[in-house]
Design a protein around this motif. Structure first.
Motif, mmCIF file in Angstrom:
data_model
loop_
_atom_site.group_PDB
_atom_site.id
_atom_site.type_symbol
_atom_site.label_atom_id
_atom_site.label_comp_id
_atom_site.label_asym_id
_atom_site.label_seq_id
_atom_site.Cartn_x
_atom_site.Cartn_y
_atom_site.Cartn_z
ATOM 1 N N ASP A 1 -26.262 -21.889 92.560
ATOM 2 C CA ASP A 1 -26.561 -23.194 93.155
ATOM 3 C C ASP A 1 -26.279 -23.177 94.655
ATOM 4 O OD1 ASP A 1 -27.198 -24.245 90.623
ATOM 5 O OD2 ASP A 1 -25.097 -24.777 90.243
ATOM 6 N N SER B 1 -19.408 -29.955 83.271
ATOM 7 C CA SER B 1 -20.553 -29.406 83.993
ATOM 8 C C SER B 1 -20.063 -29.020 85.379
ATOM 9 C CB SER B 1 -21.676 -30.445 84.101
ATOM 10 O OG SER B 1 -22.199 -30.757 82.835
ATOM 11 N N VAL B 2 -20.201 -27.764 85.743
ATOM 12 C CA VAL B 2 -19.713 -27.300 87.041
ATOM 13 C C VAL B 2 -20.820 -26.546 87.765
ATOM 14 C CG1 VAL B 2 -17.293 -27.176 86.333
ATOM 15 C CG2 VAL B 2 -18.777 -25.197 85.985
ATOM 16 N N LEU B 3 -20.640 -26.410 89.063
ATOM 17 C CA LEU B 3 -21.612 -25.665 89.856
ATOM 18 C C LEU B 3 -21.531 -24.181 89.517
ATOM 19 C CD1 LEU B 3 -20.944 -27.314 93.342
ATOM 20 C CD2 LEU B 3 -22.860 -27.804 91.795
ATOM 21 N N PRO C 1 -20.969 -31.063 91.269
ATOM 22 C CA PRO C 1 -21.598 -31.302 89.970
ATOM 23 C C PRO C 1 -21.855 -32.799 89.815
ATOM 24 C CG PRO C 1 -19.527 -30.067 89.739
ATOM 25 C CD PRO C 1 -19.583 -30.584 91.140
ATOM 26 N N THR C 2 -22.799 -33.159 88.977
ATOM 27 C CA THR C 2 -23.091 -34.579 88.775
ATOM 28 C C THR C 2 -21.936 -35.306 88.102
ATOM 29 O OG1 THR C 2 -24.207 -34.016 86.701
ATOM 30 C CG2 THR C 2 -25.587 -34.257 88.668
#
Length: 246
Positions: A208, A202-204, A232-233
């Motif tokens: 965003d 999961s990436v920005l 990213p989280t």
């Protein structure tokens, strides 16, 4: 002083990625956009869809860029243009790659800021945004010179804020973790970047950061958001560790 107080925004690296997302977002908010980049076709499309003024230029050519910007009153400057020439250990880094990262990531941003500041000071309004990096805050492997340029940008932004205290000119740095842009693709190649950095992670996304910058510009005048770290989280603060999606 919110976005509605400003008229014109200059965005560098607007041909793609973060710069393009910022240009589109601010255009939707009613700002006149000056879009600087190297890809004439992408800038022409941006102009057709948003009304942005395209400036196709090598950002390191100060005289050429200044000539093309003559006559514009710039209220918002987003120093976004950046390069990561190669993802290799420092001892394998070509000399021209070192020069390119210093020239684009640091020197061009400093000179463009100095170009825009007199007008902002005369009108006593403005907002300058620097796109930094987690690599400028925490050491990253194979990002020695890139990280050094971003660390310098971070220091420059904070010192500039001190020079401008008391004026209605705000300075903000955005230091993101991994973002899906051409930056890594240029350094690694499209397929390798996708495999190593984006697949299973999961990436920005560029939007965003554009949304975050929009929010910062919209803060009341008495609020100066000086530095923002966005990850990213799945990436730890500092950027040193990122895990695959569960």
């Amino acid at each position: 002083m919110t976005i509605s107080s400003y008229t014109t925004a200059l965005v560098t690296g607007a041909s793609s990625g973060i710069g393009e997302a910022v240009a589109r977002t601010l255009a939707e908010r009613g700002l006149n956009i000056i879009a600087v980049g190297r890809d004439a076709e992408s800038l022409a499309r941006l102009q057709a869809e948003t009304g942005a003024v395209p400036i196709v230029c090598d950002i390191t050519d100060r005289a050429a860029l200044a000539a093309k910007l003559n006559g514009f009153e710039i209220d918002v400057l987003v120093n976004n243009a950046g390069v990561l020439s190669a993802s290799v250990p420092f001892h394998d880094l070509p000399a021209d790659s070192i020069d390119a990262m210093i020239d684009v990531n640091l020197r061009a941003a400093v000179h463009l800021t100095q170009y825009c500041l007199p007008g902002m000071m005369a009108r006593n309004r403005g907002h300058i945004v620097f796109i930094g990096s987690s690599a400028g805050l925490t050491p990253h492997p194979t990002a020695t010179v890139y990280g050094a340029t971003k660390a310098a940008i971070s220091s420059f932004a904070q010192a500039l804020r001190l020079d401008l205290l008391g004026r209605a000119i705000r300075i903000s740095e955005v230091a993101p973790g991994r973002v899906e842009t051409r930056l890594y693709r240029d350094a690694l190649g499209l397929e390798e970047a996708q495999r190593r950095l984006y697949d299973d992670y999961s990436v920005l996304q560029p939007q965003d950061l554009a949304t975050l910058i929009e929010t910062v510009l919209d803060m009341p005048q008495h609020v100066d958001v000086s530095r923002m770290e966005i990850f990213p989280t799945t990436q730890a603060v500092g950027g040193g560790q990122i895990v695959k999606n569960l």
